[in-house]
Enzyme design. Structure first.
Site, short mmCIF file in Angstrom:
data_model
loop_
_atom_site.label_atom_id
_atom_site.label_comp_id
_atom_site.label_asym_id
_atom_site.label_seq_id
_atom_site.Cartn_x
_atom_site.Cartn_y
_atom_site.Cartn_z
N GLY A 156 95.18 21.45 5.33
CA GLY A 156 94.49 20.45 4.52
C GLY A 156 93.43 21.07 3.64
O GLY A 156 93.05 22.24 3.81
N GLN A 158 90.33 20.77 3.55
CA GLN A 158 89.15 21.25 4.28
C GLN A 158 89.56 21.91 5.60
O GLN A 158 88.87 21.82 6.61
CB GLN A 158 88.17 20.10 4.54
CG GLN A 158 87.35 19.71 3.34
CD GLN A 158 86.39 20.81 2.89
OE1 GLN A 158 85.90 21.59 3.70
NE2 GLN A 158 86.13 20.87 1.59
N SER A 159 90.68 22.60 5.59
CA SER A 159 91.20 23.24 6.80
C SER A 159 90.28 24.33 7.32
O SER A 159 89.97 25.30 6.62
CB SER A 159 92.58 23.84 6.50
OG SER A 159 93.00 24.70 7.54
N ASN A 160 89.85 24.17 8.57
CA ASN A 160 89.06 25.22 9.23
C ASN A 160 89.91 26.46 9.45
O ASN A 160 89.43 27.59 9.34
CB ASN A 160 88.53 24.72 10.57
CG ASN A 160 87.64 23.51 10.43
OD1 ASN A 160 86.69 23.50 9.66
ND2 ASN A 160 87.94 22.45 11.18
N CYS A 162 92.42 27.55 7.60
CA CYS A 162 92.59 28.29 6.35
C CYS A 162 91.34 29.09 6.01
O CYS A 162 91.43 30.23 5.55
CB CYS A 162 92.96 27.33 5.23
SG CYS A 162 94.65 26.68 5.35
#
Length: 440
Positions: A156, A158-160, A162
């Protein structure tokens, strides 16, 4: 048979003897064409002795580590109770600050006799904070072993995961390509610099935006494969990591975490035993490792997973696939209980959920992220309120999976919930003189 002293053993415990099994050809016995693990009883006893050495050690972590093992690739020896799993990882890259603390969490309005303890995996490191880094320690070691020159992953906006992958890749001198899911209306615009995006872009990650609709119709695996093929045609050597780092190799991150918890219990308050482990579930890898590790080890705590997306049935099936990939021989429904806590949907919050995050912060000083641990805590407390008998007298370990940067994407929703600011009123009678107050 050769025995070597390894600088790294599970939890960075002080100077334990770690043995590596080598054939006369110099290969690990598991890879030797001519030798097998014939003396299994001997090795089992040696594993038990090594575990006892690690568990019994009371030397402080800071006094053992020189600090130079960070970002190094090291041989990995699995816990003896997990040595039957297949395949076994051979190496790990040290990325996390471990062991992460466990402390009492004084949540208000708990059922009678209930105690909640907090495992602070939000403290695995500022840029790499959270549960994702535990998986990346194994995945990045595999990427390096395969000679990759870049990493691809997906998630997503705001992927942690990533964000952690972008930082870990750059630490290891690898380029990082991120496929980020975003609203269709925003897919052709600059994604901005809020929260995790700021860290990813500062770390030089290449970002490809995909609309939620395209993501839904094409699927994460296909999208990653498309980008991987493009990079290969350009002469690159990409290594693909799935959503959340959740595959069978990534599962080892929380198998290892269970060994860490085991050893912390041995060195912690007397007679402490956890009846339950509570954790958020977003991609499935963490709960697979926790539940498998807990069931195999001495921990034997029931794992309660609060899913922040998809359905409980989806996660039972997905976790089963990860377990089968390790030849674990167990049924996911026997070792983990999944409850729906997604609310309005992934990364979407009700005012009640955000108010819960605020009230917990106000009462305990612990700040939860709104996407994962915040929803899990809300779901746990709601279940405790509705079913107090289920939780009465239980010792619960809550895993804080990090993700604090996700709060910055919620400032507009949080603004009405926080306050207590004012301009300081200083009476006119107080003397004033230029230069009196030093401006730092």
């Amino acid at each position: 048979m050769l025995y070597t002293r390894c600088p790294y053993y599970c939890l960075h415990l002080p100077n334990p003897l770690v043995y590596h099994r080598f054939s006369p050809q110099g290969l690990p016995l598991s890879q030797s064409p001519s030798l097998k693990f014939s003396n299994s009883i001997f090795h089992q006893k040696m594993d038990a002795k090594l575990n006892a050495i690690a568990i019994s050690s009371d030397t402080d972590e800071s006094s053992r580590s020189s600090g130079f093992d960070f970002l190094t690739k090291q041989a990995y020896l699995p816990p003896s109770w997990a040595s039957h799993l297949n395949p076994l990882p051979s190496h790990i890259v040290s990325l996390a600050q471990r062991p992460t603390p466990i402390h009492k969490w004084n949540l208000p309005n708990l059922p009678s006799g209930t105690e909640v303890w907090l495992k602070r995996d939000d403290l695995t490191g500022m840029q790499l904070s959270g549960n994702k880094v535990r998986k990346l320690e194994f995945l990045m070691a595999d990427a390096v072993a395969q000679g990759a020159d870049c990493i691809i992953t997906i998630g997503g906006i705001q992927s942690n995961h990533c964000r952690a992958t972008a930082v870990a890749a750059k630490y290891l001198n690898l380029d990082c390509y991120l496929i980020l899911r975003i609203s269709k209306l925003l897919a052709d615009q600059d994604p901005g610099l809020t929260g995790n995006l700021l860290v990813e872009r500062l770390a030089g990650a290449h970002i490809d935006l995909i609309s939620k609709e395209e993501y839904s119709h094409i699927g994460a695996v296909t999208l990653v494969d498309i980008l991987k093929e493009r990079l290969i045609k350009e002469g690159r050597r990409p290594y693909a990591i799935p959503v959340g780092g959740s595959n069978s190799l990534g599962t080892w991150g929380y198998i290892q975490a269970v060994r860490e918890i085991e050893q912390q219990i041995q060195r912690g308050p007397s007679n402490i035993k956890f009846d339950d482990i509570v954790v958020a579930c977003g991609s499935g890898g963490s709960i697979a490792g926790l539940s498998l590790g807990s069931s195999l080890s001495s921990l034997k705590a029931r794992v309660h997973a609060f899913s922040v997306c998809d359905s409980p049935d989806y996660f039972y099936d997905f976790v089963q696939g990860l377990l089968d990939g390790l030849e674990a021989g167990v049924n996911s429904r026997d070792i983990v209980h999944v409850q729906n806590a997604k609310g309005l949907g992934y990364a979407m919050n009700t005012s009640e959920e955000l108010n819960c995050v605020k009230e917990i912060s106000k009462a305990t000083g612990v700040i939860l992220d709104p996407v994962y641990s915040g929803k899990a805590a809300y779901g746990m407390l709601k279940d405790m309120s509705e079913n107090p008998k289920k939780w009465e007298g239980r010792n619960i370990l809550f895993i804080h999976t990090g993700g604090l940067l996700g709060l910055y994407d919620k400032v507009d929703q949080l603004a009405p919930l926080v306050g207590k600011w004012r301009r300081m009123d200083v009476d006119e009678s107080v003397p004033r003189q230029d230069g009196t107050g030093k401006m730092f």
